[in-house]
Design a protein around this motif. Structure first.
Motif, PDB file in Angstrom:
ATOM      1  N   LEU A 111      58.967  44.969  21.815  1.00 20.70           N
ATOM      2  CA  LEU A 111      57.709  44.438  22.349  1.00 20.70           C
ATOM      3  C   LEU A 111      56.523  44.989  21.567  1.00 20.70           C
ATOM      4  O   LEU A 111      55.498  44.334  21.437  1.00 20.70           O
ATOM      5  CB  LEU A 111      57.555  44.815  23.824  1.00 20.70           C
ATOM      6  CG  LEU A 111      58.360  44.024  24.842  1.00 20.70           C
ATOM      7  CD1 LEU A 111      58.026  44.500  26.227  1.00 20.70           C
ATOM      8  CD2 LEU A 111      58.060  42.558  24.723  1.00 20.70           C
ATOM      9  N   ALA A 114      54.717  43.073  18.644  1.00 23.75           N
ATOM     10  CA  ALA A 114      53.873  41.886  18.843  1.00 23.75           C
ATOM     11  C   ALA A 114      52.403  42.079  18.462  1.00 23.75           C
ATOM     12  O   ALA A 114      51.860  41.249  17.752  1.00 23.75           O
ATOM     13  CB  ALA A 114      54.005  41.406  20.283  1.00 23.75           C
ATOM     14  N   MET A 124      51.156  38.417  15.600  1.00 23.88           N
ATOM     15  CA  MET A 124      51.852  37.610  16.585  1.00 23.88           C
ATOM     16  C   MET A 124      51.007  37.421  17.832  1.00 23.88           C
ATOM     17  O   MET A 124      51.000  36.385  18.452  1.00 23.88           O
ATOM     18  CB  MET A 124      53.149  38.322  16.964  1.00 23.88           C
ATOM     19  CG  MET A 124      54.389  37.702  16.382  1.00 23.88           C
ATOM     20  SD  MET A 124      55.791  38.529  17.071  1.00 23.88           S
ATOM     21  CE  MET A 124      56.363  39.459  15.684  1.00 23.88           C
ATOM     22  N   TRP A 125      50.290  38.472  18.205  1.00 21.86           N
ATOM     23  CA  TRP A 125      49.623  38.461  19.507  1.00 21.86           C
ATOM     24  C   TRP A 125      48.346  39.265  19.396  1.00 21.86           C
ATOM     25  O   TRP A 125      48.398  40.486  19.417  1.00 21.86           O
ATOM     26  CB  TRP A 125      50.574  39.080  20.539  1.00 21.86           C
ATOM     27  CG  TRP A 125      50.145  38.937  21.941  1.00 21.86           C
ATOM     28  CD1 TRP A 125      49.683  37.808  22.554  1.00 21.86           C
ATOM     29  CD2 TRP A 125      50.150  39.949  22.941  1.00 21.86           C
ATOM     30  NE1 TRP A 125      49.411  38.067  23.855  1.00 21.86           N
ATOM     31  CE2 TRP A 125      49.694  39.354  24.125  1.00 21.86           C
ATOM     32  CE3 TRP A 125      50.509  41.291  22.959  1.00 21.86           C
ATOM     33  CZ2 TRP A 125      49.577  40.076  25.314  1.00 21.86           C
ATOM     34  CZ3 TRP A 125      50.405  41.989  24.126  1.00 21.86           C
ATOM     35  CH2 TRP A 125      49.945  41.389  25.298  1.00 21.86           C
TER      36      TRP A 125
ATOM     37  N   TYR B  28      49.005  35.756  27.592  1.00 23.04           N
ATOM     38  CA  TYR B  28      50.155  36.669  27.624  1.00 23.04           C
ATOM     39  C   TYR B  28      51.462  35.954  27.314  1.00 23.04           C
ATOM     40  O   TYR B  28      52.523  36.536  27.430  1.00 23.04           O
ATOM     41  CB  TYR B  28      50.214  37.381  28.979  1.00 23.04           C
ATOM     42  CG  TYR B  28      49.058  38.333  29.143  1.00 23.04           C
ATOM     43  CD1 TYR B  28      49.176  39.651  28.752  1.00 23.04           C
ATOM     44  CD2 TYR B  28      47.838  37.900  29.636  1.00 23.04           C
ATOM     45  CE1 TYR B  28      48.110  40.514  28.853  1.00 23.04           C
ATOM     46  CE2 TYR B  28      46.758  38.751  29.730  1.00 23.04           C
ATOM     47  CZ  TYR B  28      46.906  40.062  29.339  1.00 23.04           C
ATOM     48  OH  TYR B  28      45.848  40.909  29.417  1.00 23.04           O
ATOM     49  N   LEU B  29      51.358  34.673  26.932  1.00 28.24           N
ATOM     50  CA  LEU B  29      52.573  33.909  26.620  1.00 28.24           C
ATOM     51  C   LEU B  29      53.349  34.516  25.451  1.00 28.24           C
ATOM     52  O   LEU B  29      54.570  34.665  25.537  1.00 28.24           O
ATOM     53  CB  LEU B  29      52.191  32.451  26.335  1.00 28.24           C
ATOM     54  CG  LEU B  29      53.362  31.477  26.252  1.00 28.24           C
ATOM     55  CD1 LEU B  29      54.083  31.427  27.589  1.00 28.24           C
ATOM     56  CD2 LEU B  29      52.879  30.082  25.883  1.00 28.24           C
ATOM     57  N   PRO B  30      52.663  34.892  24.344  1.00 30.09           N
ATOM     58  CA  PRO B  30      53.433  35.466  23.223  1.00 30.09           C
ATOM     59  C   PRO B  30      54.273  36.669  23.620  1.00 30.09           C
ATOM     60  O   PRO B  30      55.394  36.824  23.135  1.00 30.09           O
ATOM     61  CB  PRO B  30      52.348  35.864  22.223  1.00 30.09           C
ATOM     62  CG  PRO B  30      51.224  34.972  22.520  1.00 30.09           C
ATOM     63  CD  PRO B  30      51.247  34.741  23.985  1.00 30.09           C
ATOM     64  N   ILE B  31      53.750  37.490  24.523  1.00 30.93           N
ATOM     65  CA  ILE B  31      54.516  38.686  24.874  1.00 30.93           C
ATOM     66  C   ILE B  31      55.730  38.295  25.715  1.00 30.93           C
ATOM     67  O   ILE B  31      56.794  38.910  25.594  1.00 30.93           O
ATOM     68  CB  ILE B  31      53.624  39.735  25.580  1.00 30.93           C
ATOM     69  CG1 ILE B  31      54.205  41.123  25.420  1.00 30.93           C
ATOM     70  CG2 ILE B  31      53.407  39.471  27.034  1.00 30.93           C
ATOM     71  CD1 ILE B  31      54.227  41.615  24.025  1.00 30.93           C
ATOM     72  N   ILE B  33      57.352  35.525  25.266  1.00 30.79           N
ATOM     73  CA  ILE B  33      58.321  35.011  24.290  1.00 30.79           C
ATOM     74  C   ILE B  33      59.003  36.170  23.563  1.00 30.79           C
ATOM     75  O   ILE B  33      60.228  36.180  23.393  1.00 30.79           O
ATOM     76  CB  ILE B  33      57.610  34.079  23.285  1.00 30.79           C
ATOM     77  CG1 ILE B  33      57.144  32.827  24.022  1.00 30.79           C
ATOM     78  CG2 ILE B  33      58.526  33.712  22.142  1.00 30.79           C
ATOM     79  CD1 ILE B  33      56.164  32.019  23.251  1.00 30.79           C
ATOM     80  N   THR B  34      58.184  37.157  23.165  1.00 30.94           N
ATOM     81  CA  THR B  34      58.778  38.312  22.472  1.00 30.94           C
ATOM     82  C   THR B  34      59.800  38.998  23.366  1.00 30.94           C
ATOM     83  O   THR B  34      60.858  39.417  22.906  1.00 30.94           O
ATOM     84  CB  THR B  34      57.685  39.321  22.081  1.00 30.94           C
ATOM     85  OG1 THR B  34      56.551  38.619  21.646  1.00 30.94           O
ATOM     86  CG2 THR B  34      58.169  40.245  20.993  1.00 30.94           C
TER      87      THR B  34
END
Lengths: 358, 142
Positions: A111, A114, A124-125, B28-31, B33-34
């Motif tokens: 995590l 990201a 990524m985020w 918070y969607l990417p997290i 997905i991760t």
């Protein structure tokens, strides 16, 4: 110029031109997932090989040199071997906790990849609480370690986990405080903004001695947090066999091992982002020619170079300093690093108010 | 009264801060997905390893490792209380560190007043630290 940002934008436009938006978005998510796993696997393999090669160089020997050119495929072979091994759960172990622990450690490590800005525009985020997210998630892995130690039904594991828990939570304080100094100077928790604030100079140069002190504190603290030598009491081979993962075998052990190396990478990437300017190239004042040459090097190279420099530094520590005792370790944190980083925070605050930085 | 006004000021600043940092669930969607990818990766690896690996379980193999001799007694032995003390101290200090994050982000808005208050906060923090130091909570050698 070929850069990661252009490649990603190219893929994005191509997908959107070829498919309808929903399908394109799905494709992008799938690609993101594959990239994340690929980065993860490659990093683990490269770092393990690098660790062994650096150790070999420090001890004037060759290191792995049989599998592939310069032993490059040694770690791949090792991973394949570990996948094909039997995963045991020892008698008397708490089966659920024992099998859950590698999952927690691994997912927490993954995590953390990201929010890291890998290159210009490649993240990524990009969240506004990036730094807070990192300090929050990085402390989850200690739960996994304590679970592993307790569930193993082994005295070495329990002792290793307790030491590791005390060590990680202690050093998290000074790591957090040294991160806060950069947050004060930048005024933002967003990692991309922290990088952008270093356009005219990295914080380690702009911030004078106080930032240098917090950088040194940060490096010491993350070395301890990732259980690296000279703070590797949690798995001190000569006393505790392997510490908290004594009873783990096969892929469960490999997951702990991989997570450890990913954590090293992340700690160094955070250090590079906060103190060494992330993907920002090195500039000197108004030397136009020099700056232009530095700008020509892609931003991803800068980021990877800085991160691997810090990783090399941590590997260098391992072969330079002897292991500390547990009381020396806790003394170092509670009696030296914590007060120093506390006072340093005050100095940085005054510096930021007065504008005593470039 | 002055205290009251000050706290109102803080509330306003904090509200402004929240307003500029509006975030929605989709941020918070990417997290998510991760997380899914990470979970999928770990599960996949474990399943593959389970299918490929041999399964010859014997009683001695499942014994806890104790350097080759037979395990003595219970493995969940009592350990030093000092580890527990470190954990308690960590909880105290870490809350104080976390408390500094919001201040660190908008201390330019709070200016000198915020700075003085933070100084007094850190002062109290250091007094507490001195107290536990004198009480011997940080001496590990017996």
């Amino acid at each position: 110029m070929l850069s990661l940002e252009n490649i990603i934008n190219g893929i994005h436009t191509w997908l959107n031109n070829t498919f309808d938006p929903t399908l394109a978005l799905t494709c992008e998510f799938v690609l993101l997932g594959i990239t994340a796993i690929a980065i993860f696997a490659v990093l683990g393999l490269v770092l393990v090989l690098m660790e062994r090669k650096v150790a070999a160089i420090m001890q004037i020997r060759k290191g792995p040199n049989r599998v592939g050119p310069f032993g490059m495929f040694q770690t791949v072979a090792d991973t394949l071997k570990l996948i094909m091994k039997e995963g045991l759960t020892p008698d008397g172990a708490d089966k659920v906790l024992f099998n859950l622990a590698p999952f927690i450690v691994m997912i927490a490590a993954m995590l953390l990849l990201a929010p890291i800005p890998f290159a210009k525009g490649v993240q990524m985020w990009d969240i506004n609480i990036g730094v807070l997210f990192i300090s929050a998630v990085s402390s989850i892995s200690v739960i996994g370690i304590l679970m592993a130690g307790w569930a193993s039904n082994n005295k070495y594991s329990l002792l290793g986990a307790m030491r590791s828990g005390a060590q990680i939570v202690s050093y998290e304080l000074s790591a957090g405080l040294s991160v806060i100094t950069i947050v004060i100077l930048t005024g933002s928790l967003q990692l991309s903004e922290i990088v952008n604030a270093q356009q005219n100079g990295w914080w380690i140069f702009k911030g004078h001695i106080p930032v240098l002190i917090s950088f040194v504190t940060f490096i010491i603290a993350v070395t301890a947090e990732t259980n690296r030598a000279p703070f590797d009491l949690a798995e001190a081979e000569s006393e505790l066999t392997a510490g908290f993962h004594t009873e783990y075998s096969g892929m469960k052990f490999a997951l702990f091992f991989l997570a450890e190396y990913i954590n090293i990478f992340i700690a160094c990437a955070i250090g590079a982002t906060l103190f060494l300017g992330g993907w920002m190239p090195f500039h000197i004042g108004n030397w136009e020619g020099f700056n232009a040459i530095m700008d020509y090097i892609p931003s991803s190279i800068w980021f990877v170079g800085k991160t691997f420099f810090l990783i090399f530094l941590m590997m260098w520590f391992r072969w330079t300093f002897p292991r500390l005792r547990v009381d020396q370790l806790l003394n170092l944190e509670w009696k030296y690093l914590l007060p120093i980083s506390m006072l340093n925070l005050l100095v940085v605050t005054v510096m930021a108010i007065m504008g005593w930085y470039f | 009264m002055s205290l009251n006004r000050r706290s109102i000021n803080y509330c306003i600043i904090f509200a402004l801060y929240l307003n500029t940092m509006q975030s929605t669930a989709s941020d918070y969607l990417p997290i998510a997905i991760t997380f899914m990818v990470a979970l999928g990766f770990v599960v996949l690896v474990m399943v593959v390893s389970h299918l490929v690996g041999p399964k010859n379980i014997s009683k001695t193999k499942l014994e806890p490792f104790e350097c080759g001799i037979e395990p003595q007694g219970n493995a969940r032995v009592p350990f030093s209380i000092k580890y527990f003390l470190v954990a308690i101290l960590f909880v105290l200090f870490d809350v104080e560190v976390i408390f500094m994050y919001p201040w660190a982000v908008n201390f330019k808005g709070l200016a000198l007043k915020g700075l003085l208050e933070m100084f007094s906060f850190i002062g109290v923090f250091l007094i507490g630290f001195y107290y536990i130091l004198k009480k011997g909570a940080l001496t590990w050698e017996d």
